[in-house]
Design an enzyme around this catalytic site. Structure first.
Site, PDB file in Angstrom:
ATOM      1  N   PRO A  23       0.836  -1.204   0.000  1.00  0.00           N
ATOM      2  CA  PRO A  23       0.000   0.000   0.000  1.00  0.00           C
ATOM      3  C   PRO A  23       0.866   1.247   0.000  1.00  0.00           C
ATOM      4  CG  PRO A  23       0.084  -0.964   2.202  1.00  0.00           C
ATOM      5  CD  PRO A  23       0.814  -1.912   1.288  1.00  0.00           C
ATOM      6  N   MET A  24       0.556   2.190  -0.895  1.00  0.00           N
ATOM      7  CA  MET A  24       1.305   3.449  -0.962  1.00  0.00           C
ATOM      8  C   MET A  24       0.309   4.584  -1.175  1.00  0.00           C
ATOM      9  SD  MET A  24       4.602   2.390  -3.317  1.00  0.00           S
ATOM     10  CE  MET A  24       3.650   1.422  -4.503  1.00  0.00           C
ATOM     11  N   CYS A 107       3.701   3.299   8.369  1.00  0.00           N
ATOM     12  CA  CYS A 107       3.908   4.548   7.643  1.00  0.00           C
ATOM     13  C   CYS A 107       4.804   5.492   8.431  1.00  0.00           C
ATOM     14  CB  CYS A 107       2.573   5.225   7.351  1.00  0.00           C
ATOM     15  SG  CYS A 107       2.748   6.772   6.437  1.00  0.00           S
ATOM     16  N   LYS A 146       0.773  -4.343   9.127  1.00  0.00           N
ATOM     17  CA  LYS A 146       2.042  -3.941   8.492  1.00  0.00           C
ATOM     18  C   LYS A 146       2.816  -3.070   9.472  1.00  0.00           C
ATOM     19  CE  LYS A 146       3.999  -2.507   4.077  1.00  0.00           C
ATOM     20  NZ  LYS A 146       5.030  -1.540   4.425  1.00  0.00           N
TER      21      LYS A 146
END
Length: 345
Positions: A23-24, A107, A146
């Protein structure tokens, strides 16, 4: 030498291969996810969605939550720092059609960490446990996580977080091999991932600097991970997923895409961006993607790539963008386009 193993499962979903799209934010929108799926990604994760439902009315959040037409499984990543708010976000996303909830504790962005979310959560293991328990209890679909290796080099607590995750019922764990303070600098390390894999029974996914088929095979062999997760290396090169899968299966590289295929994929990608975002926003968002494709295009030298990016960034309509793409993806593009100077906007 081929590197094969039995496919891992996450909840009821069996991974078709060992290569995932990370995921970005600002990158893995629906058009890009669909493209990467088509070009071999076995698992894709959407852009991070805030856990605060009061912000879901914004256009950005609405687009990030749009999974129409996507094949199973639909994976939605949520971010936040409040356990009950994250649990509620998980419930609401499940009601909207999410089939997997992924919690973001990786993140490194300041605007995320300043809200005690993303990798900032790794500093508070009690809060991590509270969040994991709350989100897993809130939904009857699989929850994944994550993370990074820790907040800083002196605080490598990823193994403790991993054990908390498995105990809470998290069904897979993706680990970026950097701590938060590195952001994306330096090199990813894989010793932490290997250690975690040796202690856990749930699938472990290795992330960080997976830039080639050979690197993917090396990281899988070194860590014992069940899959690799590719992020920035897919920007401008969505073929990397099928290239990695082919290498893992056959022990040799597959042929690189020819100019005709690159043209077709780039044209289709930009067309999908215009359709998804609308002409005005689509034209703007296409610029960064075309820039990434140009950076990966070995026909052009770095100075030529920069000049061509400037040309494309000056174009202000879908029609001029497509005309330029058709010109750029034809033989002899460098001398023709650079001799012309800039296309008219």
């Amino acid at each position: 030498m081929p590197l094969t193993t039995l496919p891992a499962s996450i909840g009821p979903f069996v991974l078709p291969n060992r290569v995932m799209l990370a995921p970005m934010a600002g990158v893995t929108d629906r058009p890009f996810r669909q493209l990467c799926r088509r070009l071999g990604a076995g698992w894709v994760v959407g852009e991070m969605v805030t856990s605060d439902p009061s912000l879901w009315h914004t256009r950005k959040s609405q687009l990030r939550m749009d999974h129409r037409g996507e094949p199973d499984p639909r994976v939605v990543q949520i971010a936040g720092g409040d356990a009950e708010m994250l649990a509620q976000a998980a419930r609401l996303n499940a009601e909207l059609g999410a089939q997997i909830i992924d919690i973001n504790m990786g993140c490194p962005a300041k605007k995320v960490c300043n809200k005690a979310a993303g990798s900032a959560l790794l500093r508070d293991e009690a809060l991590v446990a509270e969040i994991l328990d709350a989100v897993v209890a809130a939904v009857d679909i699989p929850v994944t996580l994550k993370i990074r290796t820790g907040w800083c080099a002196e605080s490598n607590n990823a193994l403790r977080i991993a054990r908390l995750a498995e105990s809470a019922g998290i069904q897979s764990l993706a680990i970026h091999g950097r701590h938060r303070q590195q952001r994306y600098t330096g090199q990813a390390e894989y010793d932490t991932i290997a250690e975690i894999k040796s202690h856990l029974s749930i699938p472990v996914i290795a992330n960080g600097d997976i830039t080639s088929p050979e690197k993917a095979a090396e990281v899988l062999a070194y860590t014992g991970a069940d899959a690799v997760m590719v992020g920035r290396a897919a920007q401008g090169n969505p073929w990397i997923f099928q290239q990695i899968s082919h290498y893992l299966q056959h022990g040799e590289r597959m042929a690189l895409p020819g100019l005709s295929e690159r043209h077709q994929v780039l044209h289709g990608h930009v067309e999908a961006l215009h359709e998804f975002y609308g002409a005005t926003m689509g034209v703007r968002i296409a610029r960064k993607h075309v820039g990434w494709y140009l950076s990966d295009d070995q026909r052009f030298t770095p100075p030529q790539q920069r000049a061509l990016k400037q040309q494309f960034n000056a174009l202000a309509s879908p029609e001029t963008q497509f005309d330029w793409i058709n010109d750029a993806m034809a033989p002899g593009a460098a001398s023709r386009l650079l001799a012309k100077g800039s296309h008219a906007a």
